[in-house]
Design a protein around this motif. Structure first.
Motif, mmCIF file in Angstrom:
data_model
loop_
_atom_site.group_PDB
_atom_site.id
_atom_site.type_symbol
_atom_site.label_atom_id
_atom_site.label_comp_id
_atom_site.label_asym_id
_atom_site.label_seq_id
_atom_site.Cartn_x
_atom_site.Cartn_y
_atom_site.Cartn_z
ATOM 1 N N VAL A 181 -10.361 5.616 20.512
ATOM 2 C CA VAL A 181 -10.190 4.791 19.302
ATOM 3 C C VAL A 181 -8.731 4.818 18.844
ATOM 4 C CG1 VAL A 181 -10.761 4.653 16.832
ATOM 5 C CG2 VAL A 181 -12.581 4.967 18.506
ATOM 6 N N ILE A 182 -8.125 5.994 18.851
ATOM 7 C CA ILE A 182 -6.736 6.119 18.366
ATOM 8 C C ILE A 182 -5.764 5.396 19.301
ATOM 9 C CG2 ILE A 182 -4.861 7.772 17.902
ATOM 10 C CD1 ILE A 182 -7.080 9.800 17.061
ATOM 11 N N VAL A 183 -5.894 5.652 20.610
ATOM 12 C CA VAL A 183 -4.981 5.024 21.584
ATOM 13 C C VAL A 183 -5.240 3.522 21.654
ATOM 14 C CG1 VAL A 183 -4.316 4.926 24.021
ATOM 15 C CG2 VAL A 183 -4.738 7.133 22.937
ATOM 16 N N GLY A 184 -6.519 3.140 21.651
ATOM 17 C CA GLY A 184 -6.879 1.721 21.739
ATOM 18 C C GLY A 184 -6.362 0.926 20.563
ATOM 19 N N THR A 185 -6.490 1.488 19.368
ATOM 20 C CA THR A 185 -6.048 0.764 18.160
ATOM 21 C C THR A 185 -4.527 0.638 18.137
ATOM 22 O OG1 THR A 185 -7.902 1.840 17.036
ATOM 23 C CG2 THR A 185 -6.368 0.619 15.645
ATOM 24 N N ALA A 199 1.054 -8.976 12.742
ATOM 25 C CA ALA A 199 0.424 -7.645 12.818
ATOM 26 C C ALA A 199 0.333 -6.997 11.436
ATOM 27 C CB ALA A 199 1.221 -6.744 13.769
ATOM 28 N N ILE A 200 1.366 -7.153 10.634
ATOM 29 C CA ILE A 200 1.385 -6.439 9.342
ATOM 30 C C ILE A 200 0.364 -7.011 8.367
ATOM 31 C CG2 ILE A 200 3.208 -7.800 8.197
ATOM 32 C CD1 ILE A 200 2.758 -3.916 8.162
ATOM 33 N N GLY A 201 0.067 -8.287 8.459
ATOM 34 C CA GLY A 201 -0.935 -8.887 7.563
ATOM 35 C C GLY A 201 -2.308 -8.260 7.746
ATOM 36 N N PRO A 202 -2.884 -8.342 8.943
ATOM 37 C CA PRO A 202 -4.176 -7.680 9.179
ATOM 38 C C PRO A 202 -4.123 -6.163 8.989
ATOM 39 C CG PRO A 202 -3.732 -9.298 10.897
ATOM 40 C CD PRO A 202 -2.479 -9.190 10.083
ATOM 41 N N ALA A 203 -2.954 -5.562 9.235
ATOM 42 C CA ALA A 203 -2.836 -4.108 9.020
ATOM 43 C C ALA A 203 -3.013 -3.792 7.530
ATOM 44 C CB ALA A 203 -1.475 -3.600 9.516
ATOM 45 N N ILE A 204 -2.448 -4.624 6.678
ATOM 46 C CA ILE A 204 -2.603 -4.426 5.229
ATOM 47 C C ILE A 204 -4.083 -4.542 4.838
ATOM 48 C CG2 ILE A 204 -2.125 -5.455 2.955
ATOM 49 C CD1 ILE A 204 0.666 -6.247 4.149
ATOM 50 N N THR A 205 -4.781 -5.533 5.346
ATOM 51 C CA THR A 205 -6.215 -5.657 4.988
ATOM 52 C C THR A 205 -7.011 -4.485 5.564
ATOM 53 O OG1 THR A 205 -6.538 -7.113 6.906
ATOM 54 C CG2 THR A 205 -6.291 -8.168 4.790
ATOM 55 N N CYS A 206 -6.659 -4.030 6.760
ATOM 56 C CA CYS A 206 -7.379 -2.890 7.363
ATOM 57 C C CYS A 206 -7.161 -1.620 6.561
ATOM 58 C CB CYS A 206 -6.911 -2.670 8.798
ATOM 59 S SG CYS A 206 -7.504 -3.908 9.951
ATOM 60 N N PHE A 207 -5.918 -1.349 6.175
ATOM 61 C CA PHE A 207 -5.649 -0.127 5.412
ATOM 62 C C PHE A 207 -6.220 -0.214 3.996
ATOM 63 C CE2 PHE A 207 -3.334 2.898 7.932
ATOM 64 C CZ PHE A 207 -2.814 2.151 8.970
ATOM 65 N N GLY A 273 -2.106 3.675 15.594
ATOM 66 C CA GLY A 273 -2.590 5.041 15.836
ATOM 67 C C GLY A 273 -3.147 5.659 14.564
ATOM 68 N N THR A 274 -2.495 5.387 13.448
ATOM 69 C CA THR A 274 -2.948 5.947 12.166
ATOM 70 C C THR A 274 -4.245 5.285 11.705
ATOM 71 O OG1 THR A 274 -0.599 6.122 11.636
ATOM 72 C CG2 THR A 274 -2.149 6.513 9.852
ATOM 73 N N LEU A 275 -4.347 3.988 11.927
ATOM 74 C CA LEU A 275 -5.579 3.266 11.549
ATOM 75 C C LEU A 275 -6.762 3.816 12.350
ATOM 76 C CD1 LEU A 275 -6.961 0.966 9.998
ATOM 77 C CD2 LEU A 275 -6.287 -0.584 11.857
ATOM 78 N N GLY A 276 -6.543 4.059 13.630
ATOM 79 C CA GLY A 276 -7.608 4.637 14.462
ATOM 80 C C GLY A 276 -8.000 6.018 13.969
ATOM 81 N N THR A 277 -7.009 6.816 13.574
ATOM 82 C CA THR A 277 -7.278 8.173 13.076
ATOM 83 C C THR A 277 -8.078 8.120 11.772
ATOM 84 O OG1 THR A 277 -5.170 8.868 14.046
ATOM 85 C CG2 THR A 277 -6.182 10.367 12.432
ATOM 86 N N LEU A 278 -7.726 7.180 10.893
ATOM 87 C CA LEU A 278 -8.467 7.024 9.633
ATOM 88 C C LEU A 278 -9.920 6.655 9.896
ATOM 89 C CD1 LEU A 278 -5.844 5.093 7.505
ATOM 90 C CD2 LEU A 278 -6.890 7.261 6.849
ATOM 91 N N ALA A 279 -10.149 5.799 10.892
ATOM 92 C CA ALA A 279 -11.523 5.377 11.219
ATOM 93 C C ALA A 279 -12.348 6.577 11.668
ATOM 94 C CB ALA A 279 -11.492 4.316 12.315
ATOM 95 N N LEU A 287 -17.208 0.634 12.892
ATOM 96 C CA LEU A 287 -16.911 -0.436 11.928
ATOM 97 C C LEU A 287 -15.488 -0.962 12.089
ATOM 98 C CD1 LEU A 287 -18.715 -1.802 9.905
ATOM 99 C CD2 LEU A 287 -17.916 -0.219 8.141
ATOM 100 N N LEU A 288 -14.612 -0.145 12.705
ATOM 101 C CA LEU A 288 -13.221 -0.568 12.921
ATOM 102 C C LEU A 288 -13.174 -1.835 13.784
ATOM 103 C CD1 LEU A 288 -10.172 -0.103 12.566
ATOM 104 C CD2 LEU A 288 -10.258 1.484 14.511
#
Ligand code: 57M
Length: 359
Positions: A181-185, A199-207, A273-279, A287-288
């Motif tokens: 999950v971490i490497v894939g994300t 990339a930053i737009g969807p990253a903001i909604t994901c975080f 990598g951080t988004l994957g770690t949070l998931a 759900l990610l």
């Protein structure tokens, strides 16, 4: 820092009691990161230009991209700086999950920085070898996954969306899932970062979504009401997510079309990598795929394109992969592709949040 310095004074200055509240510190972590970007951003962009850190533009991409020659990259340094400073200021630093996500954002940021730097010094869009980069990503993800696995209060159960009682225990296999999950994300965000703000737009909604998940998972009452796993301590990751959202909005100020700066692998790999770690930490791993559906779509488009290209000896499914280039070559102006992807990302985040009740 502020939490540790000022909250203890609430016995004498009652106003300082506000520093105990995660919601308050999350809001100010976002504002702090945003202000840091506004203050440091112009200076960093000028510095990257002076150092001629210009992104090499490949010849085989959409012709419209040739106009981007001279745009500096590695703007992700701004995101990382704003997130780290803001988190250190506002989070409760006695919570180990905070240090874990900081380790990931710095570790993946360093891998991305080396890749970006190699691209710039060799003036080609190839960086360090794919194997070397992937090895570093896997090593760090495995280390983090093992730390989580041996943590006594962390379970190896996987949360299945829509099913509140289905929590399969993967045992040691959870370490492999977590690493994937971490490497894939990280690589999915990296592939997506091919248009201004894409990339930053969807990253903001994901975080923003995982900000909510971290708050819910760390609150025993809310997690009990929603019947999602309670993970003590993840509440402090709400502050970290707030810092990322603030830094992301601040970076978008400069990365919005036409971009003054690209985030570089230093930004895309560290955010992914951080988004994957949070998931993983918030136990919302599967759900990610919905929350980060744009990143999944981009990656799947590449897998299908390359796979079919090889199987059919040269035929293409898309005009070009990742899929954002396909729409560009169909004649969609770049801003239209970007904003439509943002809209889909917001819809996916809303659907993902709704699944917490649809169970
Ligand atoms: C990550 N990097 C952008 C920028 C950004 C297997 C294949 C799909 C791999 C893929 C690839 O190389 N991906 C690498 C995407 C690059 O952006 C830099 O990279 C950082 C992110 N890692 O921060 O520093 C270019 O993207 C554009 N850009 C913007 N605005 C931004 O805010 O316009 C980036 C950020 C920048 C700039 O032009 O130079 C990238 O696209 O390389 N390869 C591709 O994506 C290539 N696709 C391809 O080869 N498709 C073939 C294959 C799959 C068979 C096909 O479909 O036939 C495309 N990318 C490029 N040229 N640059 C097309 C060819």
């Amino acid at each position: 820092m502020i939490y540790h310095l000022l909250y203890p004074l609430h016995t004498t200055i009652s106003y300082f009691n506000v520093f105990r509240y995660i919601t308050f510190r999350t809001i100010y972590a976002s504002i702090t990161a945003l202000v840091i970007c506004f203050i440091v951003g112009p200076w960093l962009i000028r510095k990257l230009q002076e150092l001629q850190m210009d992104q090499p533009i490949r010849q085989d991409g959409p012709n419209t991209h040739q106009a981007k020659k001279g745009t500096p990259t590695m703007g992700g340094i701004l995101i990382l700086f704003a997130v780290i400073v803001s988190t250190l200021l506002w989070a409760n630093l006695t919570v180990d999950y905070v240090w874990l996500v900081l380790l990931v954002i710095v570790g993946y940021g360093l891998i991305g920085f080396v890749d970006d730097y190699r691209k710039l010094t060799s003036m080609s869009s190839r960086g360090i070898s794919g194997k070397a980069r992937l090895s570093g990503e896997i090593a760090l993800a495995l280390f983090v996954s093992l730390i989580l696995y041996i943590k006594p209060d962390f379970t190896s159960n996987v949360t299945i969306p829509f099913f509140k009682t289905v929590l399969p225990d993967l045992g040691f296999w959870y370490v492999l899932l977590s690493t994937f999950v971490i490497v894939g994300t990280a690589n999915a965000v990296n592939l997506t970062d091919g248009l201004d703000g894409l990339a930053i737009g969807p990253a903001i909604t994901c975080f923003m979504t995982y900000l909510l998940f971290a708050y819910f998972a760390g609150n025993i009452k809310i997690s009990g009401y929603l019947q999602i796993p309670y993970v003590a301590g993840t509440g402090e990751l709400t502050i970290f997510c707030g810092a990322v959202v603030g830094a992301g909005i601040g970076f978008l100020w400069y990365n919005a079309y036409p971009a003054q700066v690209f985030m570089g692998d230093v930004g895309s790999l560290s955010l992914g990598g951080t988004l994957g770690t949070l998931a993983i930490i918030t136990k919302q791993e599967i759900l990610l795929c919905i929350v980060g559906g744009i990143f999944v779509l981009e990656t799947v488009s590449v897998i299908f394109q390359v796979g079919w290209f090889k199987m059919s000896h040269g035929q293409r499914i898309f005009r070009m992969a990742p899929i954002h280039h396909h729409f560009e070559l169909k004649g969609w102006p770049e801003p239209k592709v970007i904003v439509r992807f943002w809209i889909v990302s917001i819809l996916l985040a809303l659907v993902a949040i709704s699944t917490l009740k649809l169970r």
